[in-house]
Design a protein around this motif. Structure first.
Motif, PDB file in Angstrom:
ATOM      1  N   GLY A 217       0.610  11.309 -17.368  1.00  0.00           N
ATOM      2  CA  GLY A 217       0.879  10.606 -16.118  1.00  0.00           C
ATOM      3  C   GLY A 217       0.424  11.442 -14.935  1.00  0.00           C
ATOM      4  N   GLY A 218       0.728  10.966 -13.745  1.00  0.00           N
ATOM      5  CA  GLY A 218       0.327  11.706 -12.551  1.00  0.00           C
ATOM      6  C   GLY A 218       1.238  12.893 -12.282  1.00  0.00           C
ATOM      7  N   THR A 219       2.449  12.889 -12.844  1.00  0.00           N
ATOM      8  CA  THR A 219       3.392  13.969 -12.554  1.00  0.00           C
ATOM      9  C   THR A 219       3.760  14.803 -13.790  1.00  0.00           C
ATOM     10  OG1 THR A 219       5.045  12.194 -12.616  1.00  0.00           O
ATOM     11  CG2 THR A 219       4.504  13.051 -10.472  1.00  0.00           C
ATOM     12  N   PHE A 220       3.707  14.207 -14.962  1.00  0.00           N
ATOM     13  CA  PHE A 220       4.056  14.939 -16.176  1.00  0.00           C
ATOM     14  C   PHE A 220       3.038  14.671 -17.289  1.00  0.00           C
ATOM     15  CE2 PHE A 220       8.234  14.591 -14.168  1.00  0.00           C
ATOM     16  CZ  PHE A 220       8.724  15.886 -14.327  1.00  0.00           C
ATOM     17  N   ALA A 221       2.917  15.666 -18.173  1.00  0.00           N
ATOM     18  CA  ALA A 221       2.255  15.434 -19.464  1.00  0.00           C
ATOM     19  C   ALA A 221       3.337  15.545 -20.516  1.00  0.00           C
ATOM     20  CB  ALA A 221       1.158  16.458 -19.697  1.00  0.00           C
ATOM     21  N   ARG A 222       3.497  14.489 -21.306  1.00  0.00           N
ATOM     22  CA  ARG A 222       4.467  14.545 -22.401  1.00  0.00           C
ATOM     23  C   ARG A 222       3.687  14.616 -23.704  1.00  0.00           C
ATOM     24  NH1 ARG A 222       7.463   9.634 -23.064  1.00  0.00           N
ATOM     25  NH2 ARG A 222       8.741  10.776 -24.543  1.00  0.00           N
ATOM     26  N   ALA A 223       4.172  15.433 -24.605  1.00  0.00           N
ATOM     27  CA  ALA A 223       3.528  15.541 -25.918  1.00  0.00           C
ATOM     28  C   ALA A 223       4.581  15.293 -26.980  1.00  0.00           C
ATOM     29  CB  ALA A 223       2.929  16.933 -26.106  1.00  0.00           C
ATOM     30  N   ALA A 224       4.193  14.633 -28.056  1.00  0.00           N
ATOM     31  CA  ALA A 224       5.129  14.418 -29.158  1.00  0.00           C
ATOM     32  C   ALA A 224       4.392  14.556 -30.473  1.00  0.00           C
ATOM     33  CB  ALA A 224       5.766  13.038 -29.057  1.00  0.00           C
ATOM     34  N   VAL A 225       5.089  15.116 -31.457  1.00  0.00           N
ATOM     35  CA  VAL A 225       4.568  15.147 -32.823  1.00  0.00           C
ATOM     36  C   VAL A 225       5.143  13.925 -33.522  1.00  0.00           C
ATOM     37  CG1 VAL A 225       4.524  16.396 -35.005  1.00  0.00           C
ATOM     38  CG2 VAL A 225       4.396  17.652 -32.829  1.00  0.00           C
ATOM     39  N   VAL A 226       4.247  13.096 -34.042  1.00  0.00           N
ATOM     40  CA  VAL A 226       4.642  11.790 -34.560  1.00  0.00           C
ATOM     41  C   VAL A 226       4.203  11.671 -36.017  1.00  0.00           C
ATOM     42  CG1 VAL A 226       4.291   9.289 -34.256  1.00  0.00           C
ATOM     43  CG2 VAL A 226       4.415  10.775 -32.240  1.00  0.00           C
ATOM     44  N   ASP A 227       5.103  11.173 -36.861  1.00  0.00           N
ATOM     45  CA  ASP A 227       4.691  11.022 -38.265  1.00  0.00           C
ATOM     46  C   ASP A 227       3.973   9.687 -38.479  1.00  0.00           C
ATOM     47  OD1 ASP A 227       6.547   8.971 -38.607  1.00  0.00           O
ATOM     48  OD2 ASP A 227       8.010  10.219 -39.681  1.00  0.00           O
ATOM     49  N   GLY A 228       3.530   9.477 -39.694  1.00  0.00           N
ATOM     50  CA  GLY A 228       2.709   8.307 -39.984  1.00  0.00           C
ATOM     51  C   GLY A 228       3.421   6.980 -39.777  1.00  0.00           C
ATOM     52  N   LYS A 229       4.761   7.022 -39.728  1.00  0.00           N
ATOM     53  CA  LYS A 229       5.521   5.790 -39.503  1.00  0.00           C
ATOM     54  C   LYS A 229       5.842   5.553 -38.033  1.00  0.00           C
ATOM     55  CE  LYS A 229       7.820   5.916 -43.997  1.00  0.00           C
ATOM     56  NZ  LYS A 229       8.946   6.569 -44.672  1.00  0.00           N
ATOM     57  N   GLY A 230       5.392   6.479 -37.172  1.00  0.00           N
ATOM     58  CA  GLY A 230       5.664   6.302 -35.753  1.00  0.00           C
ATOM     59  C   GLY A 230       6.975   6.916 -35.302  1.00  0.00           C
TER      60      GLY A 230
END
Lengths: 310, 310
Positions: free
Chosen positions: B9-22
């Motif tokens: 986004g314009g104010t934050f970068a969010r990162a997530a580790v996601v498995d194959g099922k979401g």
């Protein structure tokens, strides 16, 4: 190996043997006399056999383009208004009769496929085809694949609502684009105007005879300065233009192919539509958009149907 | 193996580790301070590394959802208004920094993909996702594939024209749907109404303070019977409803997923949109149409981005 393409209308079944490049090698046309499903299957088979005989080659597959709503996976025609059909398993019936695989699709989808591979869409992967003839129809190709929708009836541009609650459309609903801008309805509106006595120019052009009216009559009256004819003409063109522009905005095609009798024979409407697309499609969707005339005329559907089998 | 999803986004970068099922295994969020491309790449990399560390697993690929126009094949961001970017090769820069394949897509496309595979779209192949938040956006899945358009900017429902030549939109053009129905513009129109002195109800609701206004304020005033507030409210809802209905008519999705702040927090607008879709989408396109609320909330984009890498 070449394949068969069938264009199934309410009055004729046309068959053509088409090679892999979309060239027609031979064709035949047989009148539809018996509109019952089994009768139509026989008519198609006759046309197909005649075309194959004339071509002197073997074919291995058959695609059918038919007006109506067709279930994409099964080739069952849910509704075909011009044949009075409901739920006819045409693909299965023809497969049995002809002895090889038959695929049935909507006629406009077939036409779009033909234009994509052998006509005005060549070289593009994302293409929007809009036909304005008696009705208003469209077909969408995204990333080289035909968009058919969950029920197989995607592309019904003629039935988007442009005036919620407006003019009654042939589909039974109100305010559809086709009710204002389809050729059949352009004629109806022009007849209403003539009958109202509100257009001296139209009176003169037709000698008072409503049966001489075509969309071209309306355009002629509008361009001769008749205020009420111009109103109908401009409204139809603006509705078409905004609809096509909005379609370009949401689908971002790299090519827009325009065809059909109204756009071919009414250059005034076509010019307004082209201007409107430039004006109203979003700037980013217009970047890289190429607009082209349909090239295959009446053959687009038959060629597309044959190529869809591959 | 799990993958990384990034929501930029314009104010934050969010990162997530996601498995194959979401499922999200771990996530991290880092504020964007330096908006220059290299600075943002570092910010994303920090969030990504933190998320991976927390998850305790290995990842093999990364998808990024970003607001803006993104070239689908190269991952170059042509325009990202909230970062002030033009022509930034984000995918290539991130691939170099992270050491594995990175795919960059539009944030709404990512959200649609998330809803398709792990949310309200599960089990459907033809899905239309419409988000009405600050802006109005959409994404199209046809036959299980994301429709991106020739230039990668398909889905810009907010910029279809509903009043040719009408209200000025943030995009610089006039008469866009978003100019009437996006949350940002609902607030702007409500502020204009308050400033005009034409709405006693609004005066009372806000104590005359325009900074308290949200789309909910408008809905409250409209439902309290304020004529002018109701006009803005009803117009926005009708434009949205006709646009979504027409979109359903031409694309024939089997599922329509609705989300975004305005639809979530303004049940009056949502009800009018749902009623309008039933009323104005063509009969055949409505057959078999299932309408569902977006399920993943703010996580749809990050989950979708991660799943898009597969």
């Amino acid at each position: 190996m070449p394949t068969l393409g069938i264009d199934l209308g309410g009055t004729f079944a046309r068959a053509a043997v088409v090679d892999g490049k979309g060239e027609i090698l031979a064709s035949a046309k047989v009148a539809v006399q018996d509109r019952k499903p089994q009768g139509v299957v026989e008519t198609i088979a006759q046309a197909a056999e005649e075309a194959v005989k004339q071509s002197g080659v073997k074919v291995d597959g058959c695609g059918v383009g038919a007006a109506g709503q067709i279930h994409k996976d099964t080739g069952v025609i849910s509704v075909a208004p011009n044949l009075g059909w409901r739920d006819v398993p045409l693909a299965a019936m023809l497969t049995k009769r002809l002895g090889f695989d038959v695929k049935v699709v909507n006629d406009l989808s077939a036409a779009a496929w033909g234009e994509l591979h052998a006509g005005a869409g060549r070289g593009a992967q994302d293409i929007l085809v809009v036909f304005v003839g008696s009705g208003v129809g469209s077909a969408i190709i995204a990333d080289g694949r035909l968009v058919q929708g969950g029920g197989g009836v995607a592309g019904e541009l003629g039935h988007i609502k442009v005036v919620p609650g407006g003019r009654l459309c042939g589909c039974g609903e109100h305010g559809c684009l086709e009710a204002y801008a389809g050729g059949h309805n352009l004629i109806a509106q022009t007849k209403e105007l003539l009958a109202s006595g509100g257009s001296p120019v139209l009176e003169q052009l037709t000698n008072g005879d409503p049966y001489t009216i075509t969309p071209v009559t309306l355009e002629t009256a509008a361009e001769a300065g008749d205020a009420k004819a111009r109103e109908i003409h401009a409204r139809a063109a603006q509705f078409l233009a905004v609809a096509v522009a909005n379609y370009v905005t949401v689908l971002n095609p790299s090519r827009l192919v325009l065809g059909g009798g109204v756009l071919t024979h009414c250059p005034g409407i076509k010019r307004l539509v082209l201007d409107g697309v430039q004006q109203w499609a979003s700037r980013v969707s217009r970047e890289g958009l190429l607009i082209a005339d349909a090239e295959l005329g009446d053959d687009s559907g038959i060629i597309g149907a044959a190529l869809l089998v591959k």
